[in-house]
Structure formats: structure tokens, C-alpha cells
Design a protein around this motif. Structure first.
Motif, PDB file in Angstrom:
ATOM      1  N   THR A 244       0.840  -1.193   0.000  1.00 43.56           N
ATOM      2  CA  THR A 244       0.000   0.000   0.000  1.00 43.56           C
ATOM      3  C   THR A 244       0.872   1.238   0.000  1.00 43.56           C
ATOM      4  OG1 THR A 244      -1.669  -1.210   1.277  1.00 43.56           O
ATOM      5  CG2 THR A 244      -1.826   1.212   1.295  1.00 43.56           C
ATOM      6  N   PRO A 245       0.610   2.268  -0.814  1.00 44.54           N
ATOM      7  CA  PRO A 245      -0.400   2.324  -1.879  1.00 44.54           C
ATOM      8  C   PRO A 245       0.105   1.630  -3.145  1.00 44.54           C
ATOM      9  CG  PRO A 245       0.847   4.365  -1.830  1.00 44.54           C
ATOM     10  CD  PRO A 245       1.370   3.512  -0.714  1.00 44.54           C
ATOM     11  N   VAL A 246      -0.687   1.683  -4.219  1.00 44.06           N
ATOM     12  CA  VAL A 246      -0.278   1.084  -5.490  1.00 44.06           C
ATOM     13  C   VAL A 246      -0.199   2.169  -6.568  1.00 44.06           C
ATOM     14  CG1 VAL A 246      -0.814  -0.615  -7.275  1.00 44.06           C
ATOM     15  CG2 VAL A 246      -1.473  -1.068  -4.906  1.00 44.06           C
ATOM     16  N   TYR A 247       1.003   2.392  -7.070  1.00 42.36           N
ATOM     17  CA  TYR A 247       1.169   3.261  -8.236  1.00 42.36           C
ATOM     18  C   TYR A 247       1.392   2.418  -9.485  1.00 42.36           C
ATOM     19  CZ  TYR A 247       2.029   6.980  -4.841  1.00 42.36           C
ATOM     20  OH  TYR A 247       1.920   7.869  -3.805  1.00 42.36           O
ATOM     21  N   ASP A 248       2.185   1.356  -9.334  1.00 47.21           N
ATOM     22  CA  ASP A 248       2.650   0.593 -10.486  1.00 47.21           C
ATOM     23  C   ASP A 248       2.726  -0.881 -10.060  1.00 47.21           C
ATOM     24  OD1 ASP A 248       4.267  -0.794 -12.303  1.00 47.21           O
ATOM     25  OD2 ASP A 248       5.609   0.893 -12.641  1.00 47.21           O
TER      26      ASP A 248
ATOM     27  N   LEU B  38       4.235   6.399   1.704  1.00 48.97           N
ATOM     28  CA  LEU B  38       3.332   7.031   0.731  1.00 48.97           C
ATOM     29  C   LEU B  38       3.922   7.048  -0.677  1.00 48.97           C
ATOM     30  CD1 LEU B  38       1.819   8.151   3.339  1.00 48.97           C
ATOM     31  CD2 LEU B  38       1.258  10.105   1.903  1.00 48.97           C
ATOM     32  N   LEU B  39       5.235   6.997  -0.770  1.00 50.42           N
ATOM     33  CA  LEU B  39       5.892   7.063  -2.085  1.00 50.42           C
ATOM     34  C   LEU B  39       6.371   5.694  -2.558  1.00 50.42           C
ATOM     35  CD1 LEU B  39       6.867   9.886  -0.393  1.00 50.42           C
ATOM     36  CD2 LEU B  39       7.646  10.352  -2.705  1.00 50.42           C
TER      37      LEU B  39
ATOM     38  N   TYR C  29       6.451   4.636  -6.316  1.00 47.76           N
ATOM     39  CA  TYR C  29       6.013   5.799  -7.104  1.00 47.76           C
ATOM     40  C   TYR C  29       7.001   6.102  -8.228  1.00 47.76           C
ATOM     41  CZ  TYR C  29       6.040  10.886  -7.889  1.00 47.76           C
ATOM     42  OH  TYR C  29       6.111  12.128  -8.441  1.00 47.76           O
TER      43      TYR C  29
ATOM     44  N   VAL D 217      -4.156   6.040   3.457  1.00 48.96           N
ATOM     45  CA  VAL D 217      -2.950   6.124   2.622  1.00 48.96           C
ATOM     46  C   VAL D 217      -3.328   6.017   1.143  1.00 48.96           C
ATOM     47  CG1 VAL D 217      -0.843   4.897   1.932  1.00 48.96           C
ATOM     48  CG2 VAL D 217      -1.289   5.333   4.354  1.00 48.96           C
ATOM     49  N   ARG D 218      -4.229   5.100   0.817  1.00 48.04           N
ATOM     50  CA  ARG D 218      -4.649   4.945  -0.587  1.00 48.04           C
ATOM     51  C   ARG D 218      -5.253   6.250  -1.108  1.00 48.04           C
ATOM     52  NH1 ARG D 218      -6.980  -0.479   1.195  1.00 48.04           N
ATOM     53  NH2 ARG D 218      -5.297  -1.921   0.664  1.00 48.04           N
TER      54      ARG D 218
ATOM     55  N   SER E  20      -2.534   9.208  -1.152  1.00 53.25           N
ATOM     56  CA  SER E  20      -1.480   9.012  -2.152  1.00 53.25           C
ATOM     57  C   SER E  20      -2.032   9.304  -3.547  1.00 53.25           C
ATOM     58  CB  SER E  20      -0.903   7.598  -2.070  1.00 53.25           C
ATOM     59  OG  SER E  20      -1.891   6.642  -2.363  1.00 53.25           O
ATOM     60  N   MET E  21      -3.288   8.953  -3.784  1.00 54.24           N
ATOM     61  CA  MET E  21      -3.866   9.234  -5.097  1.00 54.24           C
ATOM     62  C   MET E  21      -4.107  10.734  -5.277  1.00 54.24           C
ATOM     63  SD  MET E  21      -3.640   6.586  -6.870  1.00 54.24           S
ATOM     64  CE  MET E  21      -2.352   5.711  -5.929  1.00 54.24           C
TER      65      MET E  21
END
Lengths: 444, 444
Positions: free
Chosen positions: A384-388, B70-71, B74, B430-431, B434-435
Motif C-alpha cells: 500500500t499504496p499502489v502506483y505501479d 506514501l511514495l 512511485y 494512505v490509498r 497518495s492518489m
């Protein structure tokens, strides 16, 4: 069966969001957005997975010795020859065929729980109890290399023939490979002889799929020297591959494990012949052997798969971990973080792995392909989170995030439970036998 | 409380079979065979663990930036400067103090689930919402480095003073460190000034424990050059450590993260001064920075701990994985599998980590020591069989095998559940955040 995920990772560059895979008779018949797939499928399908999951092709372990789970952690942090001669071989001499199968059952269990659906493995052979029987019993896909050595040429060639007859093509899941052990344990004549036999049996039993040649290659930097010393043969231009090519064994069905100490000529020949490499970063590091230059091999156009090597030199069969090592191993050496990026490593672990084992219809999620699939639980703090999603699969995911493992459309592992393995029984038997063997080897 | 295991791993060389640890008021009061400990304890104790478990000291993550969850994922596979300037910094500029705390809460959760009980972390500071408040809320132990930079000397020094006053020594678990960021971001005068301040505040607030100096050191091979270019100062003998030593900052409370590009003189000075190094093998490899020569540092007598670095350059806070990388990273470079053996790495992750953070009563299981403990479930396929527990901890164990994590005698994580964190709420937030930040940084 419908396999559903918030992400369906079809291959190294295509992801379907909120997608699904429709599986019938062990094959993928549709892949796309969930609603569309459900419409196409009609009623009456079981659904595996949900909106917190990721679906990806089954992982291929392209080089290991799964029976060696019995020796996991038995001897570490030793020089290769001491490790082999003083620890591994004395133990192995005491093992019985039933131990080969027992170790393999545990290895299959560990593999399935880590998202591995297909394995290329090599160990001592016995017709009734060994790796092939363990694969047959558990429903996993695998290619079983039959080890061929100069010290038992007759016996090991006979094993190969016996194994092909008994197992090659069984249930569409089991294949046999010819495995002359390594350049320094197989004399030139035996390389030629085993290759003739391989071609002959491939012709006769080719309906079961290609019979590949799976061997060890350039794990040790001293191989050219060892070949000269043991067999009195000069390795031309210091190229171990040129030497093997002269024996007629470098071709599209050649799979060399390790490929660490390769020079320009080695790489040029491998590329020209369409030969494959199985890269084992963890074991290569653990035994202090070196770093395979995978960026260079890939750039030369060579198909490179990933492997764990055996659990005595890793000490797991964890291909998720291996992906991370494969992504990282060359970056500091080249002082360039851009080499072996996440998508490339993902491709090596899936599509390229399948190619290494001679499969044309495996390794990506595509209509008509075999339904070897992994469902990953993404609802985890460390994901968590998911970017890629490719970044997460390679750099953040753990084996324990695998929710379900499917081979030929059949669920073999789901939510911590095996459908074909009595895991408590296998673990109890391994604990008992390993202690017996340990006492025996210590006593001897 | 009694913590029980089939193995109680007291330190890098002592294991009690079928043992237990008696904990009272946050301290270890007895350790030994289970039956003896139970007899000594008398009735009325809760028992954590059983005969399938292993008990070991809590793992110490000696360098990270926990808010950076959070990153996670990314931006990957990029050159350091591009990664920082084009991706990380623009994102961070949009983050609010509440994001620092939120990211840290997720980082604490991930750490606890991986057996980490104590962390040295460094990120942007805010008195009400940041890493220190996350640690306070969750019960985890931590040292929070307050980053000091030349581009905001007044502000960052003020942060340090504020943080010491508010947090240093709180609940016996939270400590503040002075963190001049790196040789190339802090000018010589600011090194001196921050060191004077550190000593002054250590004198005043020393009841809360030492106020260590935690910085980055020799991550990049260009540091001597960068110091000369930015500050017009010559680095004597090409030794970045000699340069810092001249500023009076190399001492027993100095903890340098990375320590990759160190020459003979650097190492000699570090050893002579009793300075410490936090080794971050995964991030060093991922960013292509190089290989810290830990065998050589250890041989010189330097205390070396292990760290993950931040989740943007790893991409996890998984110290179990880091142990394996630390054990393997130097073996192929030296072509010697005997370097950094399992027991040494175990010691780095526990006892040495605690020493790096200035703790004298932490990192081993011993009467009178703080009760930071991890309970590991050994009843797993990939941990079967067991010959050597140190081998398993370093080479085969996964973070997901952690059954319980205990800090100061308090259970913070057990059997998948957190006692102080609403993990679903943290992950949801966080999801969402982060978005939002991702959209914002993309839009900008």
C-alpha cells in the motif's frame, strides 16, 4: 472458472483493470474487463479472487533441485568444494529414492505457496519415487532433468531413456529433460552421445513436447581449466560455449543454468544459436560465484529465465524473492539503477521462463494459452499504496502474498490450503527423515 | 508475561532449546528452559508462543524514512538525481504534516509485522503530526532524526531543539537524534553549530538517553567532489571522514548510514573514534550506489547495524529480507561464501543495531534487558527441516513468519492483528491521500 482481480497482468506491458480470466478445460478462453468476461461466460462459473486481488501468469522456476529441501540450512557459508565434498555429497549418499520424492513433495508445496506453477528441476532419478512422481501426484507442472555424469555413463543414460518412456508428456504437465550435469563432469564423448539420444527420443516422444537439454553452464570461472585438466581437451579461445558448440549441443533447446562467467564469444554463440540461460542470482551470491551479466545477455537477444537453484544453496524456492535479487544484482555493479527494470524482471520470471522450458503457449495471459495463474492478495500494508503493479510485484511483494495458485485451470493452493498435498504429513516426515539422515551422516 | 519457544535465541551464539523468557514491567527478568522459568514465575502469567515457535530479540532498523511509505513504488529504476529532483522532491513538496504522520503509521505497522521493534528514522518534522507522534501512538520504539540542512539552517536547528524538548525520552521509547543530512547538504559551519547544540541538549536531556548524530555518509562516490564544489572546502586526503572528523563530529554517538565509498583512512578514523555504520544493502543496490564492504568494516572493529532505507528506494521496510541481502551482498564480490555468515548478520540486525542507536540494555535476551522480542512461527514448509536456526533466520525466514512482536513487554502485533493500530483505516487513508497527491503532482 473465472479468475478475478482488480488488476489482471496479462504480460510485461498490459494490465486490465478490474479484469477477469475465463478458464475452460485448462485453457484460457477469454481475458478482459470483469463485466464483459462474466457476460461472455454465462452462469454457473466459480469465481476465484475479488477486487482486492491481482492476477498474473504463473511464475516459472527455470532452475532448481526441488528434492534438496531435505538439506535446507544443513551447511552454509562454506567454499563450494568443501560444501559439496564434505557436506552435501556425504548426506546425499545416504538418501533413498523415497527421500527424493519426499523432498520434492515439500519443494512442490513451497513452490505452489509462492506462486510457482512450473519448475525445471534436476536430481537423482528413481522410476518409482522421485521428482517426477511428486509432480504427478501434486498436479504441478514441471520439467525433470535426468542428470548424466561421466562416472556412471551407462546408468545415467539408461535413467534418461527410462524417464522419457515413463513420464514425458504425462498429463500434459510433465516433461523430461536431458541433463548432462556440467562441462566439467561430462566428457566430450558423453556430451555427443547424450545429445544423439536426446534427439532420437525427442523424435519418438515429441508429442509430449520438446525434450530440452538443461545443464549447468559457467557457474564457476575455472570451468575451461577443469575441462582441460579432467579430459585433456583444450577449450578453444577460452570459450566454454565454443567448446560445447563444437560438440553440437548449443541450440534452441539448450538451457544453461547460471551463465556467470561468459566472455564476448560465449555470448555471441549463445545468441546466434538461440540458446537460453537460467539466471540464479541468490544461489550465485550465496556460493560467492559471481554476477551473471543479465543486462548484457538480454541485450544480445538471449532469452533469460530466473531460477532459485536448490534449497541447499539459497535456502528457499522463493521466486518472488528471486525477482527482487534479479532486479538489483546488476545495478550497483554497473552503477546504473536503470538496468533490469521491474517489467523486464517480471517478463523473465514468467514469459521468458516458459520459453526456456520450450513452451510456446505459456507464460502470459492470452486466449488459447494454458491456464497457469497466480492470484495475489494486494490488501497488505507493504503493498500500500499502489502506483505501479510491476514495481510492487518485483520490489515489494512477498511470497506470502500469494492467495491462490492454479495449474492447467486447477486450483492447487488457495488461502493457505493445498488441494493435493497433506502438508502436515509431508512436513512431519521431512523432519523425521532429515534428523535420521543427519544422525547417520554425523555418525559415519 | 512468559514468551515461549522451541528455540529461544538469546544472542548470536546462544540458543535455549524449549525455552522461555519471563517479562515483568517491560524488562526481561529470566530466560532459560521453559519448565524452570514457569517454576520461577509462579502462577498467573499469560503465555505467548508455544513449542512451534522461535523467540529472538527484536530487530532494529538502523536507518530509514518511515513516512515514505506514501511514495512506495512511485518512481523506480531511475538515476539518483533524476529520481530525487524530478519525482521524489516535487511529491514531497505537496505533502502536509498529517501525511508525515500517516505515512509513518503505515511504516510502523509494516515494521511491527516484520519483527522490527526499534527504528532509526528521519523525515520532515512537525511538532503535532510526524514520525515521533506516530511512534508515540503505536507503542513502537524509535529514534527520530531531525533533518538539518544548509538551505534552512535556522528552521531545521529550531526543529531539533523543539523535538528534543517535546519528545526525547518520552515513555522510555522515543529518542531524538541530530541529523545533519549529509556532507554535501550541510556546510562546515552548520556541522559545527549543530554538534554544539547536540552536545548541549544531550547534557540537558540526557536522562532520556543519548542524543545520537544520525546522518548519511559515503552513499555517493562523488561526495568529496560535491563538498569542494558546494562549500569551497578541500576534503583532506580524499577522506570524507577525515573532513568530518576535523569538524569534531566523528565519535561514539556518530551513526553514518550507507558507508559505501570509504577508503582506508576513512575506516581507520571511524574505528578509532568508535563511530557506527548503518548498512542498507537493498537500497544501495536499487539506487546503483555500490556495495558497502561490511566484512572489512567489521574486521576493523566498527559496529555495523542494518537498515532498509526508505520505502521509496527499497521498496519495503522488510528487515528480514535485508538480513539475507546483507549476508549475500559481499560473497560474490570477494568470491568467498564465508564472509558475513548467518550469525554475524543476525548480530548486526539485533545487538549491533541496538548499539548503533546508543542502547546498552537492548538487542539480546538477557536478564535486566528491555523486553523487545519477536516470536516466529517455524511451522512452515520453507522453514522445514531445521538444522541451524541462525541459517533459517537469515536465509529462509520471511517477514510473514513473524507471529508476534513485543516492545517493552507489550504485545503490539500478534497473529496478524495489531493492538494499537487500526490498520484498515490507515491503509484506506494512505490509498486516498497518495492518489490525491499523485493527481496533484501530475497536474502541477
Amino acid at each position: 472458472m473465472i479468475v478475478r482481480g482488480r488488476w489482471v497482468v496479462k504480460n510485461y506491458r498490459e494490465v486490465v483493470e478490474d479484469g477477469a480470466v475465463l478458464v475452460e478445460d485448462g485453457r484460457i478462453v477469454a481475458v478482459g474487463p470483469y463485466e464483459e468476461v462474466v457476460r461472455e461466460a454465462g452462469r454457473g462459473h466459480d469465481v476465484v479472487g475479488d477486487r482486492n486481488k491481482l492476477v498474473m501468469p504463473g511464475i516459472v522456476n527455470s532452475h532448481t533441485h526441488i528434492s534438496m529441501t531435505l538439506l535446507r540450512g544443513y551447511a552454509d557459508d562454506l567454499l563450494l568444494q568443501e560444501w559439496l565434498e564434505k557436506h552435501i555429497w556425504p548426506y546425499e549418499r545416504l538418501m533413498k529414492p523415497s527421500d527424493y520424492e519426499l523432498g520434492a513433495l515439500l519443494g512442490v508445496a513451497e513452490s505452489l505457496a509462492s506462486g510457482v506453477t512450473n519448475v525445471c528441476t534436476m536430481y537423482h532419478y528413481h522410476p518409482e519415487r522421485s521428482e517426477a512422481t511428486a509432480l504427478l501426484k501434486t498436479g504441478m507442472r514441471g520439467t525433470v532433468g535426468i542428470a548424466i555424469f561421466s562416472w556412471d555413463r551407462e546408468g545415467t543414460l539408461k535413467n534418461f531413456v527410462d524417464a522419457v518412456r515413463r513420464f514425458h508428456g504425462r498429463e500434459g504437465r510433465i516433461r523430461i529433460a536431458s541433463s548432462p550435469h556440467a562441462p566439467y563432469t561430462v566428457d566430450p564423448e558423453l556430451w555427443r552421445e547424450s545429445e544423439t539420444l536426446r534427439r532420437e527420443y525427442e523424435e519418438r516422444y515429441g508429442d509430449g513436447g520438446p525434450i530440452i537439454l538443461a545443464t549447468h553452464l559457467a557457474e564457476d570461472w575455472r570451468e575451461p581449466e577443469m575441462v582441460r585438466e579432467r579430459f585433456g581437451v583444450e577449450v578453444p579461445d577460452g570459450s566454454i560455449v565454443k567448446y560445447l558448440d563444437g560438440l553440437g549441443v548449443i541450440h534452441e533447446e539448450f538451457l544453461g543454468a547460471h551463465g556467470i562467467h561468459l566472455n564476448d564469444l560465449d555470448i555471441e554463440i549463445l545468441a546466434r544459436r538461440g540458446a537460453k540461460i537460467a539466471h540464479n542470482p541468490v544461489a550465485n551470491m550465496k556460493l560467492g560465484m559471481g554476477y551473471a551479466d543479465t543486462p548484457r545477455l538480454l541485450e544480445a537477444g538471449i532469452t533469460v529465465g530466473l531460477g532459485t537453484d536448490g534449497p541447499a544453496s539459497n535456502n528457499t524456492l522463493d521466486m518472488v524473492e528471486t525477482m527482487k535479487f534479479a532486479a538489483l544484482i546488476n545495478k550497483p555493479l554497473k552503477r546504473d539503477p536503470r538496468v533490469t527494470p521491474a517489467r523486464t524482471v517480471f517478463r523473465m520470471a514468467t514469459e521468458y521462463g516458459a520459453k526456456c522450458l520450450g513452451y510456446e503457449d505459456l507464460g502470459v495471459i492470452e486466449e488459447g494459452y494454458r491456464a497457469d495463474l497466480v492470484v495475489v492478495d494486494m490488501d497488505r500494508p507493504h503493498l500500500t499504496p499502489v502506483y505501479d503493479v510491476y514495481s510492487h510485484i518485483v520490489y515489494a511483494m512477498r511470497s506470502s502474498d500469494v492467495y491462490a495458485t492454479i495449474v492447467d485451470g486447477r486450483i492447487l493452493y488457495e488461502d493457505g490450503e493445498y488441494t493435493t498435498i497433506d502438508i502436515d504429513d509431508v512436513m512431519d516426515r521431512v523432519r523425521k527423515r532429515s534428523m535420521e539422515l543427519y544422525e547417520e551422516v554425523r555418525g559415519g
